[in-house]
Design a protein around this motif. Structure first.
Motif, PDB file in Angstrom:
ATOM      1  N   UNK A   1      95.709  24.037  75.276  1.00 42.16           N
ATOM      2  CA  UNK A   1      96.308  22.799  75.773  1.00 42.16           C
ATOM      3  C   UNK A   1      95.595  22.321  77.032  1.00 42.16           C
ATOM      4  N   UNK A   2      95.433  23.231  77.984  1.00 46.60           N
ATOM      5  CA  UNK A   2      94.828  22.868  79.265  1.00 46.60           C
ATOM      6  C   UNK A   2      93.368  22.467  79.084  1.00 46.60           C
ATOM      7  N   UNK A   3      92.657  23.172  78.209  1.00 51.73           N
ATOM      8  CA  UNK A   3      91.248  22.823  77.951  1.00 51.73           C
ATOM      9  C   UNK A   3      91.143  21.415  77.382  1.00 51.73           C
ATOM     10  N   UNK A   4      92.018  21.091  76.466  1.00 48.12           N
ATOM     11  CA  UNK A   4      92.021  19.760  75.868  1.00 48.12           C
ATOM     12  C   UNK A   4      92.274  18.693  76.932  1.00 48.12           C
ATOM     13  N   UNK A   5      93.288  18.872  77.742  1.00 43.79           N
ATOM     14  CA  UNK A   5      93.666  17.859  78.715  1.00 43.79           C
ATOM     15  C   UNK A   5      92.670  17.744  79.859  1.00 43.79           C
ATOM     16  N   UNK A   6      92.191  18.863  80.371  1.00 43.72           N
ATOM     17  CA  UNK A   6      91.299  18.804  81.519  1.00 43.72           C
ATOM     18  C   UNK A   6      89.918  18.296  81.151  1.00 43.72           C
TER      19      UNK A   6
ATOM     20  N   UNK B   1      85.056  20.316  71.764  1.00 43.76           N
ATOM     21  CA  UNK B   1      85.176  19.300  70.725  1.00 43.76           C
ATOM     22  C   UNK B   1      86.109  19.757  69.607  1.00 43.76           C
ATOM     23  N   UNK B   2      86.016  21.035  69.223  1.00 44.71           N
ATOM     24  CA  UNK B   2      86.911  21.549  68.189  1.00 44.71           C
ATOM     25  C   UNK B   2      88.365  21.485  68.645  1.00 44.71           C
ATOM     26  N   UNK B   3      88.608  21.821  69.910  1.00 43.38           N
ATOM     27  CA  UNK B   3      89.967  21.743  70.456  1.00 43.38           C
ATOM     28  C   UNK B   3      90.456  20.302  70.409  1.00 43.38           C
TER      29      UNK B   3
END
Length: 239
Positions: A43-48, A182-184
């Motif tokens: 989640x954090x990787x996607x948002x940040x 990108x996959x996330x």
């Protein structure tokens, strides 16, 4: 079925937030899975990475951001959940919280780690929990096999994940949160698109918004502490 390849154009684009802006529609996602499969990191990787850190999170691990979904401004809300819900007899309160998260959400990410066969086995029961409690049987589900970079420690083959997704009528993607942003992003892009289509009734006509309030979250650190205590007591009793 395997998640289709997304185009280079992002489905989700950040928009400037202002005190005067009120989002006309919400997309509410709940992320479920066993402990230590990488739900929060994903989640954090996607948002940040997508939003350069411009997002909000409260103590209950609800993440929110205003985004564009297929040209429409919406409020994206992502609910993280504890990973200890499998020990139901010891965590009835936590299971109740997860059940409220299921009823609250519009779409679901079910996450397991390719290095933990037990986390893979839990996906089927979590999916059954969703279909039992959620008022809409068509609520979209994406199954995510995380930690795809740890091939040396693999316990679950990609074919097994794909077969499970086919059995459950869900979409599937194996990713590495630590290596491929990108996959996330693809995972969240596709799920938001599926939720948006469902909310629009598949023909452009918007459905009535959900009136289910977001569940009050338990203390996540306390959940982890009690989970470890429960496991310790189980080991002692079995010995």
């Amino acid at each position: 079925m395997r998640l289709p390849n997304m185009s280079s154009n992002y489905l989700l684009a950040p928009i400037a937030e202002s005190a005067d802006y009120i989002s006309g529609r919400d997309i509410k996602l709940t992320v479920l899975g066993s402990n230590s499969v990488g739900k929060t990191a994903m989640i954090v990787r996607f948002l940040t990475r997508r939003f350069i850190g411009d997002y909000e999170s409260n103590t209950g691990n609800l993440y929110s951001r205003l985004v564009h979904v297929e040209g429409e401004q919406v409020s994206l809300q992502i609910q993280d959940t504890p990973g200890c819900v499998q020990v139901q007899e010891d965590f009835s309160q936590d299971v109740d919280f997860v059940s409220r998260c299921v009823q609250w959400a519009d779409g679901f990410l079910l996450v397991y780690s390719i290095t933990d066969y037990g986390s893979y086995q839990s996906i089927r029961s979590l999916h059954q929990h969703i279909r039992k409690l959620h008022p809409d049987p068509k609520a979209p589900v994406v199954i995510v096999a995380n930690k795809g970079d740890l091939v040396h420690a693999r316990q679950v083959q990609a074919e097994d994940g794909l077969q499970l997704a086919n059995d459950l009528g869900a979409l599937f993607l194996e990713i590495s949160t630590s290596e491929n942003c990108q996959d996330v992003s693809d995972v969240f892009q596709h799920l938001c698109k599926e939720v948006s289509k469902l909310q629009n009734g598949g023909n452009g006509e918007k459905r009535r918004a959900s009136v289910i309030s977001r569940p009050k979250s338990p203390n996540m650190q306390d959940l982890k502490r009690r989970f470890k205590q429960a496991l310790s007591s189980k080991v002692k009793s079995s010995s």
